[in-house]
Design a protein around this motif. Structure first.
Motif, PDB file in Angstrom:
ATOM      1  N   LEU A  13       0.822  -1.212   0.000  1.00  0.00           N
ATOM      2  CA  LEU A  13       0.000   0.000   0.000  1.00  0.00           C
ATOM      3  C   LEU A  13       0.858   1.266   0.000  1.00  0.00           C
ATOM      4  O   LEU A  13       0.544   2.238  -0.678  1.00  0.00           O
ATOM      5  CB  LEU A  13      -0.950  -0.006   1.194  1.00  0.00           C
ATOM      6  CG  LEU A  13      -2.087  -1.026   1.127  1.00  0.00           C
ATOM      7  CD1 LEU A  13      -2.835  -1.069   2.450  1.00  0.00           C
ATOM      8  CD2 LEU A  13      -3.031  -0.697  -0.003  1.00  0.00           C
ATOM      9  N   ALA A  14       1.948   1.249   0.768  1.00  0.00           N
ATOM     10  CA  ALA A  14       2.841   2.410   0.803  1.00  0.00           C
ATOM     11  C   ALA A  14       3.479   2.638  -0.562  1.00  0.00           C
ATOM     12  O   ALA A  14       3.549   3.771  -1.055  1.00  0.00           O
ATOM     13  CB  ALA A  14       3.919   2.214   1.870  1.00  0.00           C
ATOM     14  N   GLY A  16       2.297   1.651  -3.503  1.00  0.00           N
ATOM     15  CA  GLY A  16       1.251   2.093  -4.423  1.00  0.00           C
ATOM     16  C   GLY A  16       0.917   3.560  -4.231  1.00  0.00           C
ATOM     17  O   GLY A  16       0.757   4.311  -5.206  1.00  0.00           O
ATOM     18  N   THR A  17       0.822   3.996  -2.985  1.00  0.00           N
ATOM     19  CA  THR A  17       0.540   5.400  -2.691  1.00  0.00           C
ATOM     20  C   THR A  17       1.653   6.301  -3.221  1.00  0.00           C
ATOM     21  O   THR A  17       1.397   7.335  -3.836  1.00  0.00           O
ATOM     22  CB  THR A  17       0.372   5.605  -1.175  1.00  0.00           C
ATOM     23  OG1 THR A  17      -0.684   4.775  -0.721  1.00  0.00           O
ATOM     24  CG2 THR A  17       0.080   7.053  -0.837  1.00  0.00           C
ATOM     25  N   TYR A  18       2.892   5.885  -3.009  1.00  0.00           N
ATOM     26  CA  TYR A  18       4.026   6.670  -3.497  1.00  0.00           C
ATOM     27  C   TYR A  18       3.997   6.766  -5.018  1.00  0.00           C
ATOM     28  O   TYR A  18       4.221   7.845  -5.582  1.00  0.00           O
ATOM     29  CB  TYR A  18       5.335   6.042  -3.016  1.00  0.00           C
ATOM     30  CG  TYR A  18       6.554   6.763  -3.514  1.00  0.00           C
ATOM     31  CD1 TYR A  18       6.930   7.991  -2.974  1.00  0.00           C
ATOM     32  CD2 TYR A  18       7.319   6.245  -4.548  1.00  0.00           C
ATOM     33  CE1 TYR A  18       8.036   8.673  -3.436  1.00  0.00           C
ATOM     34  CE2 TYR A  18       8.428   6.916  -5.023  1.00  0.00           C
ATOM     35  CZ  TYR A  18       8.782   8.122  -4.461  1.00  0.00           C
ATOM     36  OH  TYR A  18       9.875   8.795  -4.934  1.00  0.00           O
ATOM     37  N   ILE A  20       1.421   6.506  -7.050  1.00  0.00           N
ATOM     38  CA  ILE A  20       0.318   7.363  -7.489  1.00  0.00           C
ATOM     39  C   ILE A  20       0.686   8.834  -7.314  1.00  0.00           C
ATOM     40  O   ILE A  20       0.432   9.658  -8.188  1.00  0.00           O
ATOM     41  CB  ILE A  20      -0.974   7.016  -6.725  1.00  0.00           C
ATOM     42  CG1 ILE A  20      -1.503   5.665  -7.211  1.00  0.00           C
ATOM     43  CG2 ILE A  20      -2.026   8.100  -6.907  1.00  0.00           C
ATOM     44  CD1 ILE A  20      -2.648   5.126  -6.387  1.00  0.00           C
ATOM     45  N   ARG A  21       1.310   9.160  -6.184  1.00  0.00           N
ATOM     46  CA  ARG A  21       1.712  10.552  -5.950  1.00  0.00           C
ATOM     47  C   ARG A  21       2.802  10.986  -6.928  1.00  0.00           C
ATOM     48  O   ARG A  21       2.867  12.139  -7.324  1.00  0.00           O
ATOM     49  CB  ARG A  21       2.182  10.729  -4.512  1.00  0.00           C
ATOM     50  CG  ARG A  21       1.046  10.582  -3.507  1.00  0.00           C
ATOM     51  CD  ARG A  21       1.539  10.769  -2.092  1.00  0.00           C
ATOM     52  NE  ARG A  21       2.084  12.084  -1.872  1.00  0.00           N
ATOM     53  CZ  ARG A  21       1.413  13.119  -1.412  1.00  0.00           C
ATOM     54  NH1 ARG A  21       0.129  12.978  -1.128  1.00  0.00           N
ATOM     55  NH2 ARG A  21       1.985  14.274  -1.208  1.00  0.00           N
TER      56      ARG A  21
END
Length: 106
Positions: A13-14, A16-18, A20-21
């Motif tokens: 999740l971390a 994926g979040t990175y 996307i950002r």
């Protein structure tokens, strides 16, 4: 779930979040969208935030949140519309909800 499974899930999740950002600035100059699409995306973001706020205002799990929370959010919204600083908005909203709960309003 085992501890290592949770660790892997958090890591995925971390990451994926990175990613996307990172995609926003990386693709900003490569993709062009029309002005009407950009306006629609801006409105969609506002609608999503309002929906999340209303859900949190009206419900706790699957139950009605009570009138004190609604009143607190209402006071907070009015303070925000009057351009009060965010700290004042939060304090007024919390004090309203706490005060109503103190006098027995659920």
């Amino acid at each position: 779930m085992n501890t290592w499974e949770v660790g892997i899930a958090v890591g995925v999740l971390a990451l994926g979040t990175y990613l996307i950002r990172l995609a926003g600035p990386a693709l900003r100059n490569r993709i062009s969208i029309s002005a009407s699409t950009e306006a629609l995306l801006d409105r969609a973001a506002v609608v999503l935030l309002v929906a999340v706020a209303l859900t949190g205002t009206l419900f706790v799990d699957h139950d009605f949140a009570g009138w004190a929370r609604r009143a607190g959010v209402g006071v907070g919204v009015i303070a925000a519309l009057c351009k009060a600083p965010i700290a004042v908005v939060v304090i007024l909203a919390a004090a309203t909800a706490a005060g109503l709960r103190a006098v027995g309003v659920a």
